[in-house]
Design a protein around this motif. Structure first.
Motif, PDB file in Angstrom:
ATOM      1  N   ARG A   1      12.916  46.158  64.202  1.00 55.50           N
ATOM      2  CA  ARG A   1      14.129  46.557  64.964  1.00 55.50           C
ATOM      3  C   ARG A   1      15.527  46.404  65.041  1.00 55.50           C
ATOM      4  O   ARG A   1      15.494  45.312  66.179  1.00 55.50           O
ATOM      5  CB  ARG A   1      13.655  47.654  66.039  1.00 55.50           C
ATOM      6  CG  ARG A   1      12.252  48.569  65.648  1.00 55.50           C
ATOM      7  CD  ARG A   1      12.132  49.857  66.180  1.00 55.50           C
ATOM      8  NE  ARG A   1      11.446  50.884  66.366  1.00 55.50           N
ATOM      9  CZ  ARG A   1      10.033  51.701  66.941  1.00 55.50           C
ATOM     10  NH1 ARG A   1      10.766  51.512  68.342  1.00 55.50           N
ATOM     11  NH2 ARG A   1       9.641  52.894  66.337  1.00 55.50           N
ATOM     12  N   ILE A   2      16.502  46.221  63.780  1.00 51.38           N
ATOM     13  CA  ILE A   2      17.841  45.500  65.009  1.00 51.38           C
ATOM     14  C   ILE A   2      18.721  46.818  65.968  1.00 51.38           C
ATOM     15  O   ILE A   2      18.367  47.994  65.708  1.00 51.38           O
ATOM     16  CB  ILE A   2      18.574  46.072  63.129  1.00 51.38           C
ATOM     17  CG1 ILE A   2      18.221  44.748  62.695  1.00 51.38           C
ATOM     18  CG2 ILE A   2      20.178  45.443  64.027  1.00 51.38           C
ATOM     19  CD1 ILE A   2      19.400  44.745  60.908  1.00 51.38           C
ATOM     20  N   LYS A   3      18.754  46.342  67.257  1.00 47.86           N
ATOM     21  CA  LYS A   3      19.713  47.148  67.797  1.00 47.86           C
ATOM     22  C   LYS A   3      20.913  46.624  68.483  1.00 47.86           C
ATOM     23  O   LYS A   3      21.581  47.192  68.872  1.00 47.86           O
ATOM     24  CB  LYS A   3      18.840  46.791  69.291  1.00 47.86           C
ATOM     25  CG  LYS A   3      17.488  46.713  69.321  1.00 47.86           C
ATOM     26  CD  LYS A   3      17.177  48.173  69.284  1.00 47.86           C
ATOM     27  CE  LYS A   3      15.772  48.267  69.846  1.00 47.86           C
ATOM     28  NZ  LYS A   3      15.443  49.758  69.909  1.00 47.86           N
ATOM     29  N   ASP A   4      21.453  45.844  67.233  1.00 53.13           N
ATOM     30  CA  ASP A   4      23.158  45.477  67.152  1.00 53.13           C
ATOM     31  C   ASP A   4      23.603  44.592  65.769  1.00 53.13           C
ATOM     32  O   ASP A   4      22.888  43.833  65.736  1.00 53.13           O
ATOM     33  CB  ASP A   4      23.540  44.541  69.031  1.00 53.13           C
ATOM     34  CG  ASP A   4      25.082  44.262  69.433  1.00 53.13           C
ATOM     35  OD1 ASP A   4      25.494  45.142  68.123  1.00 53.13           O
ATOM     36  OD2 ASP A   4      25.553  43.524  68.920  1.00 53.13           O
ATOM     37  N   LEU A   5      24.707  44.741  65.563  1.00 55.97           N
ATOM     38  CA  LEU A   5      25.298  44.298  64.309  1.00 55.97           C
ATOM     39  C   LEU A   5      26.828  43.824  64.806  1.00 55.97           C
ATOM     40  O   LEU A   5      27.120  45.211  64.656  1.00 55.97           O
ATOM     41  CB  LEU A   5      25.048  45.289  62.986  1.00 55.97           C
ATOM     42  CG  LEU A   5      25.359  44.859  61.783  1.00 55.97           C
ATOM     43  CD1 LEU A   5      24.626  45.400  60.338  1.00 55.97           C
ATOM     44  CD2 LEU A   5      27.360  45.021  61.427  1.00 55.97           C
ATOM     45  N   LYS A   6      27.462  42.698  64.453  1.00 56.43           N
ATOM     46  CA  LYS A   6      27.949  42.180  64.104  1.00 56.43           C
ATOM     47  C   LYS A   6      28.795  41.852  62.855  1.00 56.43           C
ATOM     48  O   LYS A   6      27.850  41.044  62.420  1.00 56.43           O
ATOM     49  CB  LYS A   6      28.913  41.733  65.510  1.00 56.43           C
ATOM     50  CG  LYS A   6      28.207  42.315  66.896  1.00 56.43           C
ATOM     51  CD  LYS A   6      28.577  41.610  67.756  1.00 56.43           C
ATOM     52  CE  LYS A   6      28.785  41.948  69.173  1.00 56.43           C
ATOM     53  NZ  LYS A   6      28.807  41.327  70.215  1.00 56.43           N
ATOM     54  N   VAL A   7      30.204  41.865  62.658  1.00 51.48           N
ATOM     55  CA  VAL A   7      30.819  40.795  61.312  1.00 51.48           C
ATOM     56  C   VAL A   7      31.607  40.973  62.200  1.00 51.48           C
ATOM     57  O   VAL A   7      32.962  41.052  61.653  1.00 51.48           O
ATOM     58  CB  VAL A   7      30.715  41.517  60.633  1.00 51.48           C
ATOM     59  CG1 VAL A   7      31.132  41.823  58.901  1.00 51.48           C
ATOM     60  CG2 VAL A   7      29.776  43.602  60.089  1.00 51.48           C
ATOM     61  N   ALA A   8      32.005  38.920  61.142  1.00 49.49           N
ATOM     62  CA  ALA A   8      32.616  38.038  61.785  1.00 49.49           C
ATOM     63  C   ALA A   8      32.640  37.123  60.911  1.00 49.49           C
ATOM     64  O   ALA A   8      32.054  36.152  60.622  1.00 49.49           O
ATOM     65  CB  ALA A   8      33.114  37.920  63.653  1.00 49.49           C
ATOM     66  N   ASN A   9      34.532  36.571  60.581  1.00 47.11           N
ATOM     67  CA  ASN A   9      34.498  35.440  60.266  1.00 47.11           C
ATOM     68  C   ASN A   9      32.714  35.236  58.494  1.00 47.11           C
ATOM     69  O   ASN A   9      32.537  34.374  58.911  1.00 47.11           O
ATOM     70  CB  ASN A   9      33.816  34.338  60.960  1.00 47.11           C
ATOM     71  CG  ASN A   9      34.769  33.466  62.221  1.00 47.11           C
ATOM     72  OD1 ASN A   9      35.812  33.949  61.687  1.00 47.11           O
ATOM     73  ND2 ASN A   9      34.054  33.298  63.230  1.00 47.11           N
ATOM     74  N   ASN A  10      33.046  36.399  57.541  1.00 49.05           N
ATOM     75  CA  ASN A  10      32.575  36.050  56.754  1.00 49.05           C
ATOM     76  C   ASN A  10      31.136  36.106  57.200  1.00 49.05           C
ATOM     77  O   ASN A  10      29.885  36.029  56.237  1.00 49.05           O
ATOM     78  CB  ASN A  10      32.707  35.215  55.626  1.00 49.05           C
ATOM     79  CG  ASN A  10      32.329  35.649  54.405  1.00 49.05           C
ATOM     80  OD1 ASN A  10      32.121  37.017  53.778  1.00 49.05           O
ATOM     81  ND2 ASN A  10      32.472  34.896  53.048  1.00 49.05           N
ATOM     82  N   THR A  11      30.230  36.679  58.064  1.00 49.84           N
ATOM     83  CA  THR A  11      29.250  36.716  58.365  1.00 49.84           C
ATOM     84  C   THR A  11      28.569  37.938  59.845  1.00 49.84           C
ATOM     85  O   THR A  11      29.395  38.383  60.449  1.00 49.84           O
ATOM     86  CB  THR A  11      28.682  35.442  59.278  1.00 49.84           C
ATOM     87  OG1 THR A  11      29.541  33.980  58.899  1.00 49.84           O
ATOM     88  CG2 THR A  11      26.814  35.053  59.786  1.00 49.84           C
TER      89      THR A  11
ATOM     90  N   VAL B   1      23.238  39.720  63.373  1.00 47.83           N
ATOM     91  CA  VAL B   1      22.116  41.024  63.851  1.00 47.83           C
ATOM     92  C   VAL B   1      21.390  40.939  65.094  1.00 47.83           C
ATOM     93  O   VAL B   1      20.624  39.632  64.752  1.00 47.83           O
ATOM     94  CB  VAL B   1      21.099  41.642  62.847  1.00 47.83           C
ATOM     95  CG1 VAL B   1      22.443  42.346  61.932  1.00 47.83           C
ATOM     96  CG2 VAL B   1      19.873  40.432  62.479  1.00 47.83           C
ATOM     97  N   LYS B   2      20.645  41.678  65.954  1.00 52.03           N
ATOM     98  CA  LYS B   2      20.012  41.305  67.206  1.00 52.03           C
ATOM     99  C   LYS B   2      18.838  41.777  66.842  1.00 52.03           C
ATOM    100  O   LYS B   2      18.822  43.095  66.770  1.00 52.03           O
ATOM    101  CB  LYS B   2      20.812  41.561  68.779  1.00 52.03           C
ATOM    102  CG  LYS B   2      21.243  40.141  68.531  1.00 52.03           C
ATOM    103  CD  LYS B   2      21.969  40.508  70.373  1.00 52.03           C
ATOM    104  CE  LYS B   2      23.295  39.516  70.817  1.00 52.03           C
ATOM    105  NZ  LYS B   2      23.594  39.127  71.936  1.00 52.03           N
ATOM    106  N   ALA B   3      17.472  41.393  67.280  1.00 50.27           N
ATOM    107  CA  ALA B   3      16.821  43.014  66.489  1.00 50.27           C
ATOM    108  C   ALA B   3      15.240  42.174  67.367  1.00 50.27           C
ATOM    109  O   ALA B   3      15.055  41.467  67.475  1.00 50.27           O
ATOM    110  CB  ALA B   3      16.233  42.396  64.978  1.00 50.27           C
ATOM    111  N   PHE B   4      14.192  43.446  67.377  1.00 55.86           N
ATOM    112  CA  PHE B   4      12.961  43.077  68.091  1.00 55.86           C
ATOM    113  C   PHE B   4      12.015  42.944  66.896  1.00 55.86           C
ATOM    114  O   PHE B   4      12.438  44.162  65.650  1.00 55.86           O
ATOM    115  CB  PHE B   4      12.413  44.162  68.845  1.00 55.86           C
ATOM    116  CG  PHE B   4      13.047  44.437  70.109  1.00 55.86           C
ATOM    117  CD1 PHE B   4      12.655  43.817  71.025  1.00 55.86           C
ATOM    118  CD2 PHE B   4      13.852  45.179  70.242  1.00 55.86           C
ATOM    119  CE1 PHE B   4      13.826  43.602  72.342  1.00 55.86           C
ATOM    120  CE2 PHE B   4      14.415  45.745  71.545  1.00 55.86           C
ATOM    121  CZ  PHE B   4      14.360  44.564  72.701  1.00 55.86           C
TER     122      PHE B   4
END
Length: 276
Positions: free
Chosen positions: A190-200, A203-206
């Motif tokens: 289960r992903i709880k957070d997603l960020k996109v920066a510097n072509n990457t 995700v943070k997940a359980f």
């Protein structure tokens, strides 16, 4: 003091009224006397002041259908899509717009079926899940996993997508169930957070079972050798994973501390299931 008590009483009445209305609506829906109940989980705006709203439609007591709606600055709907109308459960739980204006969504789903109305087919481009880390759910069903997708902002279609899963044992999920080497079953991610920066993509997940390794590639699941033991409070692993924007490879994995990824009220980590 009377005013404070009056405001408190009024708020409680409103709360109870909301709960009662939800129960009545749910019962009518369950009995087939009402349209699906739309539940919004969040909204955000792009650089052109278009608003994206996401969540799920409560179709019945056993099924939710993921949706995203895009509205213009004048609040008129540009497009509104239900991404799954099959018998599986889906929900849109995150949506982010990166610095280049690309739209990224995270869906939850509890299985994958061969159905033209499924998440992988209904509003996805033909090759959307080809050559990505995990093109499908894998074996088994019932465990909630995440699906990362890039959404076309002009029409809402899924341009690229990958499933993100955990596994009981390492193995090739492309093997048919009758194959004697088929021993693995998909488990919760289960992903709880997603960020996109510097072509990457980060995700943070359980992870409900042993997380995937960076070498996991195109449906070949490999255990993360440095995973260690799960966190005792949730019987799970808290993960931070970096992916390429084409969703075709993992380029970094880190273990998170409990304070770096906390339980929320919507999807509690105690609902994570591990098949023994």
């Amino acid at each position: 003091q009377r005013r404070v008590h009056g405001e408190f009483f009024s708020e409680m009445v409103n709360l109870y009224s909301l709960i009662i209305n939800f129960i009545v609506a749910f019962q009518l829906l369950r009995l087939g006397y009402a349209d699906p109940l739309r539940v919004s989980l969040g909204y955000t705006q792009d650089s052109e002041n278009n608003t994206y709203t996401w969540g799920f439609n409560l179709v019945n007591e056993f099924r939710r259908d993921a949706f995203i709606t895009k509205q213009g600055p004048d609040s008129k709907i540009i497009w509104s899509i239900n991404y799954d109308e099959s018998m599986i459960e889906t929900a849109t739980i995150l949506l982010k717009i990166d610095e280049k204006g690309k739209v990224w969504a995270v869906f939850y789903t509890d299985r994958d079926i061969v159905d033209p109305k499924s998440l992988r087919k209904l509003h996805a481009e033909e090759d959307a899940f080809q050559d990505t880390i995990f093109s499908r759910y894998g074996s088994g069903g019932g465990q909630m996993v995440s699906v990362i997708c890039r959404i076309d902002p002009t029409n809402g279609k899924i341009k690229k997508g990958t499933f993100m899963i955990s596994r009981l044992q390492e193995g090739d999920i492309t093997l048919p169930r009758k194959d004697p080497r088929w021993k693995s079953a998909t488990n919760t991610f289960r992903i709880k957070d997603l960020k996109v920066a510097n072509n990457t993509i980060t995700v943070k997940a359980f992870s409900g079972y042993t997380p995937m390794d960076e070498k996991s590639f195109k449906n070949n699941y490999i255990f993360w050798k440095d995973a260690g033991q799960p966190d005792p409070d949730c019987n799970c692993w808290r993960m931070e994973i970096q992916l390429m924007p084409d969703l075709d490879s993992i380029i970094g994995i880190n273990r998170l501390k409990p304070e770096d990824l906390k339980e929320d009220d919507l999807f509690e980590i105690r609902k994570l299931k591990r098949i023994q």
